[in-house]
Design a protein around this motif. Structure first.
Motif, PDB file in Angstrom:
ATOM      1  N   VAL A  24      -2.125  24.322   2.372  1.00 11.83           N
ATOM      2  CA  VAL A  24      -2.225  22.757   2.471  1.00 11.83           C
ATOM      3  C   VAL A  24      -1.020  22.797   1.465  1.00 11.83           C
ATOM      4  N   TYR A  25      -0.057  22.144   1.232  1.00 14.53           N
ATOM      5  CA  TYR A  25       0.854  21.662   0.588  1.00 14.53           C
ATOM      6  C   TYR A  25       0.587  19.724   0.750  1.00 14.53           C
ATOM      7  N   TYR A  26       0.812  19.670  -0.640  1.00 10.17           N
ATOM      8  CA  TYR A  26       0.360  18.137  -0.582  1.00 10.17           C
ATOM      9  C   TYR A  26       1.691  17.963  -1.611  1.00 10.17           C
ATOM     10  N   CYS A  27       2.013  15.961  -1.205  1.00 14.09           N
ATOM     11  CA  CYS A  27       3.096  15.657  -2.180  1.00 14.09           C
ATOM     12  C   CYS A  27       1.610  14.927  -3.060  1.00 14.09           C
ATOM     13  N   ALA A  28       2.590  14.424  -3.941  1.00 15.42           N
ATOM     14  CA  ALA A  28       1.888  13.430  -5.424  1.00 15.42           C
ATOM     15  C   ALA A  28       3.092  12.675  -6.072  1.00 15.42           C
ATOM     16  N   GLY A  82      -0.336  12.586  -0.083  1.00 16.25           N
ATOM     17  CA  GLY A  82      -0.213  12.771   0.914  1.00 16.25           C
ATOM     18  C   GLY A  82      -1.399  13.146   1.787  1.00 16.25           C
ATOM     19  N   GLN A  83      -1.359  13.627   2.883  1.00 20.92           N
ATOM     20  CA  GLN A  83      -2.368  13.606   3.993  1.00 20.92           C
ATOM     21  C   GLN A  83      -2.341  15.494   3.336  1.00 20.92           C
ATOM     22  N   GLY A  84      -1.402  15.921   3.437  1.00 22.17           N
ATOM     23  CA  GLY A  84      -0.997  17.574   3.277  1.00 22.17           C
ATOM     24  C   GLY A  84      -0.390  18.062   4.942  1.00 22.17           C
ATOM     25  N   THR A  85       0.404  18.628   4.233  1.00 19.27           N
ATOM     26  CA  THR A  85       0.892  19.786   6.178  1.00 19.27           C
ATOM     27  C   THR A  85       0.765  21.194   5.715  1.00 19.27           C
ATOM     28  N   GLN A  86       0.300  21.871   6.720  1.00 15.17           N
ATOM     29  CA  GLN A  86      -0.310  23.226   6.652  1.00 15.17           C
ATOM     30  C   GLN A  86       1.169  23.942   7.005  1.00 15.17           C
ATOM     31  N   GLN A 121       0.828  -1.132  -0.020  1.00 12.99           N
ATOM     32  CA  GLN A 121      -0.333   0.435   0.160  1.00 12.99           C
ATOM     33  C   GLN A 121       0.679   1.039  -0.345  1.00 12.99           C
ATOM     34  N   VAL A 122       1.009   2.271  -0.836  1.00 15.55           N
ATOM     35  CA  VAL A 122       1.359   3.479  -0.892  1.00 15.55           C
ATOM     36  C   VAL A 122       0.962   3.892   0.740  1.00 15.55           C
ATOM     37  N   GLN A 123       2.183   5.210   0.598  1.00 10.57           N
ATOM     38  CA  GLN A 123       1.988   5.916   1.569  1.00 10.57           C
ATOM     39  C   GLN A 123       2.735   7.310   1.691  1.00 10.57           C
ATOM     40  N   LEU A 124       2.276   8.526   1.191  1.00 17.20           N
ATOM     41  CA  LEU A 124       2.987   9.600   1.030  1.00 17.20           C
ATOM     42  C   LEU A 124       2.736  10.120   2.597  1.00 17.20           C
ATOM     43  N   VAL A 125       3.872  10.756   3.282  1.00 19.00           N
ATOM     44  CA  VAL A 125       3.618  11.422   4.220  1.00 19.00           C
ATOM     45  C   VAL A 125       4.862  12.663   4.735  1.00 19.00           C
ATOM     46  N   GLU A 126       3.837  13.601   4.390  1.00 18.88           N
ATOM     47  CA  GLU A 126       3.797  14.936   4.797  1.00 18.88           C
ATOM     48  C   GLU A 126       4.461  15.862   6.029  1.00 18.88           C
ATOM     49  N   SER A 127       5.468  16.330   6.034  1.00 18.21           N
ATOM     50  CA  SER A 127       6.181  16.926   7.677  1.00 18.21           C
ATOM     51  C   SER A 127       7.125  18.399   6.893  1.00 18.21           C
ATOM     52  N   GLY A 128       6.839  18.896   8.284  1.00 20.52           N
ATOM     53  CA  GLY A 128       7.440  20.333   8.032  1.00 20.52           C
ATOM     54  C   GLY A 128       6.773  21.376   8.217  1.00 20.52           C
ATOM     55  N   GLY A 129       5.756  21.569   7.991  1.00 21.81           N
ATOM     56  CA  GLY A 129       4.740  23.196   7.508  1.00 21.81           C
ATOM     57  C   GLY A 129       4.781  23.208   8.921  1.00 21.81           C
ATOM     58  N   GLY A 130       3.867  25.130   9.198  1.00 17.44           N
ATOM     59  CA  GLY A 130       4.380  25.637  10.445  1.00 17.44           C
ATOM     60  C   GLY A 130       3.971  26.752   9.730  1.00 17.44           C
ATOM     61  N   LEU A 131       4.341  27.737  10.929  1.00 14.37           N
ATOM     62  CA  LEU A 131       3.785  29.220  10.820  1.00 14.37           C
ATOM     63  C   LEU A 131       5.209  29.970  10.839  1.00 14.37           C
ATOM     64  N   VAL A 132       4.952  30.695   9.759  1.00 14.99           N
ATOM     65  CA  VAL A 132       6.098  31.770   9.391  1.00 14.99           C
ATOM     66  C   VAL A 132       6.132  32.975   9.076  1.00 14.99           C
ATOM     67  N   GLN A 133       7.280  33.759   9.560  1.00 12.27           N
ATOM     68  CA  GLN A 133       6.920  35.071   8.591  1.00 12.27           C
ATOM     69  C   GLN A 133       7.360  35.373   7.834  1.00 12.27           C
ATOM     70  N   ALA A 134       6.792  36.704   7.127  1.00 11.57           N
ATOM     71  CA  ALA A 134       7.238  37.143   5.619  1.00 11.57           C
ATOM     72  C   ALA A 134       8.801  36.732   5.295  1.00 11.57           C
ATOM     73  N   GLY A 135       8.934  36.699   3.987  1.00 13.95           N
ATOM     74  CA  GLY A 135      10.615  36.424   4.231  1.00 13.95           C
ATOM     75  C   GLY A 135      11.705  35.595   4.537  1.00 13.95           C
ATOM     76  N   GLY A 136      10.525  33.973   5.257  1.00 13.01           N
ATOM     77  CA  GLY A 136      11.257  33.312   6.189  1.00 13.01           C
ATOM     78  C   GLY A 136      11.301  31.871   5.175  1.00 13.01           C
TER      79      GLY A 136
END
Length: 119
Positions: free
Chosen positions: A92-96, A110-114, A1-16
């Motif tokens: 929300v960013y998704y991997c495909a 994937g399930q997406g990361t905000q 079964q294929v699984q794609l798991v995203e990580s690394g999203g979060g809150l950042v200021q503009a320019g970051g």
């Protein structure tokens, strides 16, 4: 079964910067091109970046060209390095895997990361 798991999203200021990761399993990773898409509230899914099976070829949406970099390694992971982030990158960013860029579709998601960029 294929699984794609995203990580690394979060809150950042503009320019970051943020670095997203997508760990793939259940597939022969080297046989699949990979891509990142994103979807903001109330908007359609949007193509962001694509990388070939070998990693030798990349392609970007005009909106992120020069700011984002897609890459992949031999450990079944694809990355999206995002620099000079803007509030309009909020989504929300998704991997495909094995994506159809034109149709903005894919066999595997994937399930997406905000990612939220504050002004």
């Amino acid at each position: 079964q294929v699984q794609l798991v995203e990580s690394g999203g979060g809150l950042v200021q503009a320019g970051g910067s943020l670095r997203l990761s997508c760990a793939a399993s259940g597939l022969t990773f080297s046989s699949y091109s990979m891509a990142w898409f994103r979807q903001a509230p109330g908007k359609e899914r949007e193509f962001v970046a694509h990388i070939s099976r070998s990693g030798g070829s990349t392609y970007y949406a005009d909106s992120v060209k020069g700011r984002f970099t897609i890459s992949r390694d031999n450990a079944n992971t694809v990355y999206l390095q995002m620099n000079s982030l803007k509030p309009e990158d909020t989504a929300v960013y998704y991997c495909a895997a094995d994506p159809d860029i034109v149709r903005r579709s894919s066999a595997y998601w994937g399930q997406g990361t905000q990612v939220t960029v504050s002004s």
